[in-house]
Design a protein around this motif. Structure first.
Motif, PDB file in Angstrom:
ATOM      1  N   LEU A  32       0.795  -1.204   0.121  1.00  0.00           N
ATOM      2  CA  LEU A  32       0.044   0.197   0.052  1.00  0.00           C
ATOM      3  C   LEU A  32       0.750   1.142   0.061  1.00  0.00           C
ATOM      4  O   LEU A  32       1.991   1.397   0.922  1.00  0.00           O
ATOM      5  CB  LEU A  32      -0.838   0.017   1.309  1.00  0.00           C
ATOM      6  CG  LEU A  32      -1.864   1.468   1.358  1.00  0.00           C
ATOM      7  CD1 LEU A  32      -3.010   1.226   0.428  1.00  0.00           C
ATOM      8  CD2 LEU A  32      -2.103   1.562   2.883  1.00  0.00           C
ATOM      9  N   ASP A  33       0.354   2.367  -0.700  1.00  0.00           N
ATOM     10  CA  ASP A  33       1.114   3.671  -0.741  1.00  0.00           C
ATOM     11  C   ASP A  33       0.431   4.424   0.098  1.00  0.00           C
ATOM     12  O   ASP A  33      -0.901   5.007  -0.177  1.00  0.00           O
ATOM     13  CB  ASP A  33       1.075   4.250  -2.220  1.00  0.00           C
ATOM     14  CG  ASP A  33       1.799   5.183  -2.072  1.00  0.00           C
ATOM     15  OD1 ASP A  33       1.749   6.295  -0.959  1.00  0.00           O
ATOM     16  OD2 ASP A  33       2.235   5.944  -3.239  1.00  0.00           O
ATOM     17  N   LEU A  34       0.491   4.333   1.513  1.00  0.00           N
ATOM     18  CA  LEU A  34      -0.260   4.688   2.506  1.00  0.00           C
ATOM     19  C   LEU A  34      -0.435   6.416   2.024  1.00  0.00           C
ATOM     20  O   LEU A  34      -1.544   6.772   2.335  1.00  0.00           O
ATOM     21  CB  LEU A  34       0.338   4.680   4.013  1.00  0.00           C
ATOM     22  CG  LEU A  34      -0.331   5.327   4.904  1.00  0.00           C
ATOM     23  CD1 LEU A  34      -1.691   4.749   5.226  1.00  0.00           C
ATOM     24  CD2 LEU A  34       0.131   5.035   6.286  1.00  0.00           C
ATOM     25  N   ASP A  35       0.722   7.119   1.843  1.00  0.00           N
ATOM     26  CA  ASP A  35       0.515   8.756   1.804  1.00  0.00           C
ATOM     27  C   ASP A  35      -0.606   8.750   0.621  1.00  0.00           C
ATOM     28  O   ASP A  35      -1.511   9.632   0.655  1.00  0.00           O
ATOM     29  CB  ASP A  35       1.703   9.306   1.279  1.00  0.00           C
ATOM     30  CG  ASP A  35       2.781   9.248   2.584  1.00  0.00           C
ATOM     31  OD1 ASP A  35       2.328   9.110   3.653  1.00  0.00           O
ATOM     32  OD2 ASP A  35       3.844   9.424   2.360  1.00  0.00           O
ATOM     33  N   ALA A  36      -0.312   8.165  -0.596  1.00  0.00           N
ATOM     34  CA  ALA A  36      -1.510   8.414  -1.720  1.00  0.00           C
ATOM     35  C   ALA A  36      -2.677   8.099  -1.251  1.00  0.00           C
ATOM     36  O   ALA A  36      -3.608   8.745  -1.653  1.00  0.00           O
ATOM     37  CB  ALA A  36      -0.980   7.367  -2.912  1.00  0.00           C
ATOM     38  N   TYR A  37      -2.905   7.080  -0.657  1.00  0.00           N
ATOM     39  CA  TYR A  37      -4.374   6.670   0.091  1.00  0.00           C
ATOM     40  C   TYR A  37      -4.919   7.772   0.823  1.00  0.00           C
ATOM     41  O   TYR A  37      -6.336   8.306   0.724  1.00  0.00           O
ATOM     42  CB  TYR A  37      -4.402   5.351   0.929  1.00  0.00           C
ATOM     43  CG  TYR A  37      -5.596   5.087   1.517  1.00  0.00           C
ATOM     44  CD1 TYR A  37      -6.756   4.426   0.842  1.00  0.00           C
ATOM     45  CD2 TYR A  37      -5.779   5.418   2.997  1.00  0.00           C
ATOM     46  CE1 TYR A  37      -8.046   4.043   1.612  1.00  0.00           C
ATOM     47  CE2 TYR A  37      -6.871   5.092   3.640  1.00  0.00           C
ATOM     48  CZ  TYR A  37      -7.990   4.641   3.016  1.00  0.00           C
ATOM     49  OH  TYR A  37      -9.217   4.153   3.734  1.00  0.00           O
ATOM     50  N   LEU A  38      -4.144   8.188   1.878  1.00  0.00           N
ATOM     51  CA  LEU A  38      -4.431   9.260   2.749  1.00  0.00           C
ATOM     52  C   LEU A  38      -4.767  10.519   2.178  1.00  0.00           C
ATOM     53  O   LEU A  38      -5.857  11.320   2.312  1.00  0.00           O
ATOM     54  CB  LEU A  38      -3.545   9.438   3.890  1.00  0.00           C
ATOM     55  CG  LEU A  38      -3.223   8.264   5.074  1.00  0.00           C
ATOM     56  CD1 LEU A  38      -2.355   8.753   5.899  1.00  0.00           C
ATOM     57  CD2 LEU A  38      -4.720   7.636   5.575  1.00  0.00           C
TER      58      LEU A  38
END
Length: 301
Positions: free
Chosen positions: A31-37
């Motif tokens: 998961l790309d957490l920054d992109a999701y958030l």
């Protein structure tokens, strides 16, 4: 043994750090957490607390509607974390319960929450038929409390996390939910309707593996008896209305129990998907939806 202790014991954490596991069977590390958030508009604290969980669930639901367009068009995609990130975050689409909650679980784990995935038996008010486990849902530990956190049920799903304390209610807007323990093994999510409590689905704490979810998704996405194959469906729950689109029919349910029904043209369906349901559809996807609906006759005047 108390009911709360039963649930808490069943979901003992394996990690409570802010970093995702080096190698997760669920692919959390992809998961790309920054992109999701950024996609859901979250810029708050990243500590795994109750307030963070609540805000994340609310924002995920605002950003992503339940929808089964690809399944209806016989084009179901993979359900890996990377593919779900591409579909939701990059392309602006939504998905079914399994897609929604697998992506949400990956984000929560990346933030350090302890998450357990479950397969539930959908009831929708029917307690007599024992259906197979088709719905994916989550329980999440936050501040030493256990919550049902479900972003994938569509119109009837909870808008905030629901504590796993029998009888404790959560109200958001005009809607109220609770989770009750029916017996030693069965927990039930219930939604309050004008005529009383409505069973949404039932789940337990047996171990759920990725292969279990794969089998459930395969049936949901391909079997001719699935309620989603051969139909275009989108659902959305908001504070004061619940919307269900199925092919050319849009139903709006109100808190008093009344329901409005509207028959749509294919162009109107595409407009609703892009507007009310907040989906990004490419020109190719919109054309495929129109072509599919052109083969169907309207079900009403």
């Amino acid at each position: 043994m108390s009911t709360t202790t039963t649930a808490t014991t069943a979901t003992t954490a394996t990690t409570a750090t802010a970093a995702a596991p080096a190698s997760s069977p669920w692919g959390t590390e992809d998961l790309d957490l920054d992109a999701y958030l950024a996609r859901i508009g979250y810029d708050g604290p990243r500590e795994p607390g109750v307030e963070t969980l609540t805000r994340l669930q609310r924002l995920h639901l605002a950003a992503f509607s339940f929808e089964t367009i690809d399944i209806g068009l016989s084009e179901p995609g993979p359900i890996t974390t990377g593919s779900l990130q591409e579909k939701f975050v990059q392309r602006g689409r939504g998905g079914c319960c399994i897609e929604q909650n697998l992506l949400f679980a990956a984000a929560l784990e990346a933030l350090g929450f302890t998450v357990r995935r479950h397969l539930a038996r959908v009831r929708r008010g029917n307690r007599s038929d024992l259906r197979f486990r088709s719905h994916a849902t989550l329980t999440v530990e936050a501040e030493d409390r256990l919550f049902l956190a479900d972003v994938g049920f569509g119109d009837e799903g909870p808008l905030h996390p629901v504590p796993l304390i029998p009888g404790e209610q959560v109200t958001v807007g005009a809607w109220t939910w609770k989770v009750d323990q029916e017996d030693e093994e069965t927990w039930v999510l219930r939604s309050l309707h004008p005529d009383g409590w409505f069973d949404v689905y039932a789940f337990g704490f047996e171990t759920t593996a990725p292969s279990d979810v794969d089998v459930s998704y395969y049936y949901t996405a391909t079997h001719p008896r699935s309620v989603f194959t051969g139909h275009i469906t989108a659902q959305r729950g908001e504070d004061h209305a619940r919307y269900v689109l199925r092919d050319r029919t849009l139903r709006t349910r109100h808190p008093d129990g009344t329901c409005d029904e509207t028959q749509l043209t294919p162009d109107q369906v595409v407009a609703e998907l892009r507007g009310r349901f907040r989906l990004t559809l490419s020109a190719r996807e919109a054309a495929a939806v129109r072509a599919f609906l052109d083969t169907q006759e309207p079900s009403g005047p």
